[in-house]
Structures are given as C-alpha cells and as structure tokens.
Enzyme design. Structure first.
Site, PDB file in Angstrom:
ATOM      1  N   GLU A  52      -1.365  -1.297  -5.830  1.00 32.10           N
ATOM      2  CA  GLU A  52      -0.262  -2.252  -5.816  1.00 32.10           C
ATOM      3  C   GLU A  52       0.217  -2.432  -7.253  1.00 32.10           C
ATOM      4  O   GLU A  52      -0.510  -2.126  -8.209  1.00 32.10           O
ATOM      5  CB  GLU A  52      -0.674  -3.595  -5.219  1.00 32.10           C
ATOM      6  CG  GLU A  52      -1.054  -3.564  -3.750  1.00 32.10           C
ATOM      7  CD  GLU A  52       0.097  -3.219  -2.822  1.00 32.10           C
ATOM      8  OE1 GLU A  52       1.247  -3.087  -3.302  1.00 32.10           O
ATOM      9  OE2 GLU A  52      -0.145  -3.068  -1.617  1.00 32.10           O
ATOM     10  N   CYS A  61       0.835  -1.195   0.000  1.00 38.53           N
ATOM     11  CA  CYS A  61       0.000   0.000   0.000  1.00 38.53           C
ATOM     12  C   CYS A  61       0.877   1.255   0.000  1.00 38.53           C
ATOM     13  O   CYS A  61       0.734   2.149   0.833  1.00 38.53           O
ATOM     14  CB  CYS A  61      -0.930  -0.006   1.220  1.00 38.53           C
ATOM     15  SG  CYS A  61      -2.086   1.362   1.317  1.00 38.53           S
TER      16      CYS A  61
END
Length: 228
Positions: free
Chosen positions: A111, A9
C-alpha cells in the site's frame, strides 16, 4: 466501476513455492511458478478453488475479473478488487460470489501513503513472512471463437489494525479454519459467506517501509520487499 478507483492491494508478492501451497491443501499440481516480488494487475496469479467434483485444485488466473457475459473484452472494466459489502448484488461479481469463490495466496501486499508530497510504498505481511490467503472470486470468459480466459479479483473490507495507517480498506485475509466453508461451491448462503469474511485474520500483520522500486512493474527482485 468498483476496483477502478481507490485500489486496495494493487500489488502483492508471492515468494513461497507452489509445493508449499499444494501441501497446504493436499493437492497434486504440475503448475510451476517463480518467486514474484511485484505482482501487478493483468498478470497471472495463483488461485485455489473447488472444482465441480468438490475437489480442491490449484489454477492460474489473470488478475482483473471478466464475467462470462462480457461481450466487448477491450472496453470492459477488469476490476482487481470487489467490496465484500456489495459483491453479492453487483452484476460484475454476484455469480462468482455465490459459485466461484477462491483463495489467492500471497506472502504480503503493498500500500502507498503520501509523505512529504511523495507516495511512499509499504509492505504488509506476517512477521514470519508466512503465507496469507486472500478471499477471492474467479470467473471464466469464453469468446465465440473458443478462446478461454480465467480471471480473478480480491475481496476487500474496512481496514483494521496497522493497515489503517496507510489505507481505509484492506484485502480479506482468511484463516485456515474457514477455508473449507469459503471454497464450498454448494454453499450459496450470502449471509453465511459474509459472516465468514467478518473473521478477517489480521492480528499477526506488520507494516514496513520499502523501496520505491516497487512503483514500477519492471522491477521484480528481492529489493522490492526489503525494509528500508
């Protein structure tokens, strides 16, 4: 140092307005924010936490944790992630894990996956794009001259569901029923806190391919989160 490698993240987005967050927790706030489609480390993020009176409050903190005991601010690591498995024992995180837990609101996070030798970004969010709340830790650092900096980090766990397609870890996403226990500053039971995080909310997540625009922190527009 945890958080320096294998970022989880490493970017996220928050497009809901502050009133939506404040209403969720019945908080009055004068903080103002604009939609941010590409939040990066070292930027200021929104945190929901409990103050010393046991009341929930909304604050802003720099993304990248700095414990209060750090003496050299420039050389110190500023981890954006902390692993739930070890945060309670690591010197950087253990005090915050017991006493300074917070929630970090987001509408989604990014991601990257290597495809044909290129890193392709993906957005992970709820199918209705409603708010997620990451489990976070916050800290307060103060210089000898009185400068105060509040910082935060996102707790991570082993990836499950659709996220395993792009990463082996994921931010811990807490459900509403757990918010009170997570924020309770009187609760220092490590096993209980870890058990709360085991109830990671992930059943309504989807993953979509997005533009490489998000690769650059200079880009901050709806195009960063648009599926391609």
């Amino acid at each position: 140092m945890e958080g320096e490698e294998n970022f989880v993240c490493g970017r996220f987005e928050l497009t809901d307005d502050i009133d939506t967050i404040a209403c969720e927790f019945n908080i009055d706030t004068d903080i103002e924010i604009s939609p941010n489609f590409n939040i990066a480390p070292s930027q200021y993020i929104i945190v929901v936490r409990q103050n010393e009176l046991g009341q929930n409050e909304i604050a802003q903190a720099r993304w990248g944790l700095i414990p209060s005991w750090v003496s050299d601010l420039k050389r110190s690591p500023k981890p954006i992630n902390a692993k739930i498995e070890t945060a309670h024992v690591k010197p950087f995180f253990r005090y915050a894990f017991k006493k300074r837990r917070c929630l970090i609101p987001a509408n989604g996070f990014f991601e990257w996956k290597l495809i044909n030798d290129k890193k392709q970004p993906f957005l992970i969010h709820k199918k209705n794009n409603s708010l997620l709340y990451f489990a976070g830790l916050w800290e307060l650092w103060q210089s000898d001259e009185g400068e105060v900096i509040e910082t935060a980090t996102i707790l991570t766990t082993k990836a499950v569901g659709v996220i395993t397609d792009v990463h082996d870890r994921m931010p811990i996403i807490l459900s509403k029923k757990i918010f009170g226990n997570w924020l309770d500053i009187q609760n220092e039971d490590v096993e209980f806190i870890q058990a709360i995080c085991a109830e990671n909310e992930n059943s309504h997540l989807e993953i979509v391919r997005v533009s490489p625009l998000v690769n650059s922190t200079r880009n901050n527009s709806p195009d960063c989160i648009k599926a391609i």
